[in-house]
Enzyme design. Structure first.
Site, mmCIF file in Angstrom:
data_model
loop_
_atom_site.group_PDB
_atom_site.id
_atom_site.type_symbol
_atom_site.label_atom_id
_atom_site.label_comp_id
_atom_site.label_asym_id
_atom_site.label_seq_id
_atom_site.Cartn_x
_atom_site.Cartn_y
_atom_site.Cartn_z
ATOM 1 N N HIS B 116 -19.918 36.562 -18.640
ATOM 2 C CA HIS B 116 -20.337 36.694 -20.037
ATOM 3 C C HIS B 116 -20.877 35.326 -20.451
ATOM 4 O O HIS B 116 -20.408 34.298 -19.973
ATOM 5 C CB HIS B 116 -19.104 37.064 -20.860
ATOM 6 C CG HIS B 116 -19.376 37.420 -22.284
ATOM 7 N ND1 HIS B 116 -19.649 36.472 -23.234
ATOM 8 C CD2 HIS B 116 -19.393 38.612 -22.919
ATOM 9 C CE1 HIS B 116 -19.827 37.078 -24.411
ATOM 10 N NE2 HIS B 116 -19.678 38.377 -24.249
ATOM 11 N N ASP B 192 -11.597 33.777 -17.380
ATOM 12 C CA ASP B 192 -11.951 34.415 -18.636
ATOM 13 C C ASP B 192 -11.284 35.789 -18.641
ATOM 14 O O ASP B 192 -11.723 36.695 -17.949
ATOM 15 C CB ASP B 192 -13.481 34.544 -18.724
ATOM 16 C CG ASP B 192 -13.923 35.413 -19.889
ATOM 17 O OD1 ASP B 192 -13.061 35.877 -20.675
ATOM 18 O OD2 ASP B 192 -15.142 35.630 -20.023
ATOM 19 N N GLN B 195 -11.617 40.640 -20.895
ATOM 20 C CA GLN B 195 -11.542 42.061 -20.569
ATOM 21 C C GLN B 195 -10.182 42.449 -20.005
ATOM 22 O O GLN B 195 -9.608 43.466 -20.372
ATOM 23 C CB GLN B 195 -12.635 42.431 -19.552
ATOM 24 C CG GLN B 195 -14.037 42.355 -20.120
ATOM 25 C CD GLN B 195 -14.238 43.277 -21.310
ATOM 26 O OE1 GLN B 195 -13.696 44.376 -21.367
ATOM 27 N NE2 GLN B 195 -15.013 42.838 -22.289
ATOM 28 N N LYS B 218 -9.780 42.396 -28.625
ATOM 29 C CA LYS B 218 -10.022 43.325 -27.519
ATOM 30 C C LYS B 218 -8.714 43.905 -26.996
ATOM 31 O O LYS B 218 -8.732 44.832 -26.199
ATOM 32 C CB LYS B 218 -10.748 42.616 -26.375
ATOM 33 C CG LYS B 218 -12.194 42.254 -26.694
ATOM 34 C CD LYS B 218 -12.914 41.840 -25.425
ATOM 35 C CE LYS B 218 -14.085 40.908 -25.657
ATOM 36 N NZ LYS B 218 -15.230 41.531 -26.286
ATOM 37 N N CYS B 359 -24.306 40.432 -23.210
ATOM 38 C CA CYS B 359 -24.142 38.971 -23.091
ATOM 39 C C CYS B 359 -23.962 38.571 -21.637
ATOM 40 O O CYS B 359 -23.145 37.701 -21.311
ATOM 41 C CB CYS B 359 -22.973 38.462 -23.935
ATOM 42 S SG CYS B 359 -23.237 38.679 -25.687
#
Lengths: 137, 401
Positions: B116, B192, B195, B218, B359
């Site tokens: 991303h 990261d 998700q 999220k 993104c």
């Protein structure tokens, strides 16, 4: 609302691909991206004696961008460049509710603000091309 | 049987079915998080760490508890390793700030084509400031990190910053192999988790990463709050990122000394209500049976992938299998732009999904496309959502293709 967004007039205008293609020897070209979706349009102009004698666009975009690009080709060709650039502000004024017959088929887009950029993208590319042309003059 | 939907206020009063399949962008908030937010804003609202009255004491205690909940969710060694941020983006920017002073000119930051932009641009900025350069792990045709190529990418790598799970292909990263690579090269590992965090509690110690970032919105919490976890010694090795209240020890006109982590990285009044609500969301997550939820997600993802595979003119980006993935599925209908798909799916079929480059422009280029449509699952999705998706896509295709 969105049903109308994809009504037959817009679909037909997109599919007409008016002005789609490329010019062998453009006077000026400009490329414009929609950062939201990565869509991209390249507008090429052939300008002679203060008139847009030729216009071609290469459009990678959604139906709304394609329909707007076709309308752009209809209304910018044969125009005086400075007049053609005014289409950029005219499409925005139309989306905000102003009357303008040239863009009538895009009326449903007025209610879909998230899609306004899809419609203005081709006109922005045209404006950029003409600004570039004037800077060179 | 009690439905998990009862835990989500979004489903309380529906005039038509809510087929929400844009969970990879933002999930719905869970009831405990919303109640915690409301409770703080009505019963305890006051600033933290300053007031001596009982209301402020309660706010501070709830804020501290939220940090402990986040530490438990991550299996962090101690709550002081949890930095509250505004989301994964600020978390990753802070991570880049914390690590950048270790970079010398010529050093390399290894990212991947799956990233991303939030896990790409902060590192580009750090690389520019330090004279370092960027290198990317390639992606296989089925949308996974091509870790077989790691060895040839190793020269000069000081930082590895990659996604724990892709927001486009749903691929879950094999962190063990990256850990082994970092052990061999001495590089630091940043994940990261934007998700992955929505798919159950984590164990940063078992993962062996050095920094880990995720967003609250999220994973069933509110917007405007997220977490950067870091090994304490690493957090303690860098100067502050932003200056202001809360992050200082002593301030003079000429210079100041700084608070220890995590406060060093939390300048100003924190998003108190958001942090407290996130803590509640993470406690909710820790109370769920994730073995069952994963099974449910795998089953629904399988139906989705099978349905897309059977659809004429549909191309799935990423693996079409259900192993080592989350329920994030990207695809394209031939001759129909993703935004046109998404608009009609909402207006005609009540299915909310995402179209665009997500993104992840380098990945779009890798797949030689511009924009994909994406459907992403959460625990409250069911077979009716997947059926609405597949039926809707067939109708959209008939209308536009």
């Amino acid at each position: 609302m969105n049903d109308a967004l994809y009504d037959q007039a817009i679909i037909a205008e997109a599919r007409s691909k008016t002005g789609a293609g490329r010019l062998e020897h453009p006077t000026v070209t400009a490329e414009c991206d929609n950062p939201l979706c990565g869509d991209r349009i390249t507008v090429a102009l052939g300008v002679e004696d203060g008139r847009i004698v030729d216009l071609a666009h290469k459009t990678r975009g959604c139906l709304l961008t394609q329909a707007a690009a076709s309308l752009l080709a209809r209304h910018a060709k044969d125009a005086d460049p400075a007049k053609a650039r005014e289409l950029r502000d005219a499409i925005e004024a139309f989306l905000k509710g102003g009357e303008d017959e040239r863009f009538a088929i895009l009326t449903p887009v007025r209610n879909a603000k998230s899609r306004w950029d899809c419609v203005t993208l081709p006109f922005q590319a045209l404006a950029d091309a003409i600004t570039d042309l004037e800077r060179r003059a | 049987m009690r439905s998990i939907r009862q835990d989500f206020p979004a489903f309380d009063r529906l005039e038509r079915p809510l087929h929400f399949l844009d969970n990879a962008a933002t999930s719905q908030i869970c009831r405990p998080a919303l109640e915690a937010l409301l409770g703080f804003e009505t019963e305890d609202r006051s600033n933290v760490k300053r007031g001596v009255y009982a209301r402020a004491e309660r706010a501070s205690a709830a804020f501290d508890d939220a940090r402990k909940s986040a530490a438990a969710f991550l299996n962090a060694a101690r709550p002081e390793e949890v930095v509250f941020t505004s989301g994964a983006t600020l978390g990753l920017n802070t991570a880049a700030h914390i690590l950048e002073h270790r970079l010398e000119p010529g050093d390399v930051i290894l990212v991947s084509l799956l990233e991303h932009h939030s896990n790409l641009v902060p590192w580009q900025l750090a690389a520019e400031r330090r004279g370092a350069s960027m290198r990317a792990i390639p992606v296989t045709d089925d949308g996974r990190l091509d870790l077989d190529r790691l060895d040839e990418l190793a020269k000069g790598v000081k930082i590895v910053a990659v996604t724990h799970a892709s927001n486009v292909t749903g691929a879950v990263t094999d962190v063990q192999r990256l850990r082994a690579f970092c052990d061999a090269t001495g590089a630091l590992l940043v994940l990261d988790g934007a998700q992955r965090a929505a798919h159950g509690p984590l164990d940063v110690q078992a993962l062996g990463c050095d920094l880990y970032a995720f967003s609250g919105h999220k994973c069933f919490g509110p917007t405007g709050i997220g977490v950067l976890w870091g090994r304490y010694d690493l957090l303690d090795s860098a100067p502050p990122f932003l200056g202001g209240g809360e992050m200082i020890r002593r301030v003079n006109i000429e210079r100041s000394t700084y608070a220890p982590p995590p406060h060093r990285y939390e300048a100003g009044t924190p998003p108190i209500g958001g942090a407290i609500a996130l803590g509640a969301a993470l406690r909710w997550a820790m109370a769920q049976d994730w073995t069952a939820l994963e099974e449910q997600e795998r089953e629904l993802a399988g139906r989705m992938l099978d349905g897309l595979a059977a659809m004429p003119g549909c191309r799935v980006y990423g693996s079409t299998g259900t192993q080592a993935r989350i329920g994030v599925v990207s695809f394209e209908l031939e001759d129909v732009h993703a935004h046109d798909v998404c608009q009609l799916m909402d207006s005609d079929h009540g299915v909310m999904m995402r179209g665009g480059h997500h993104c992840a422009q380098p990945l779009m280029e890798r797949f030689d496309t511009v924009a994909t449509a994406r459907a992403s699952l959460a625990p409250y999705n069911d077979a009716a959502d997947v059926a609405a998706l597949l039926d809707g896509l067939l109708a959209v295709r008939r209308k536009l293709a």
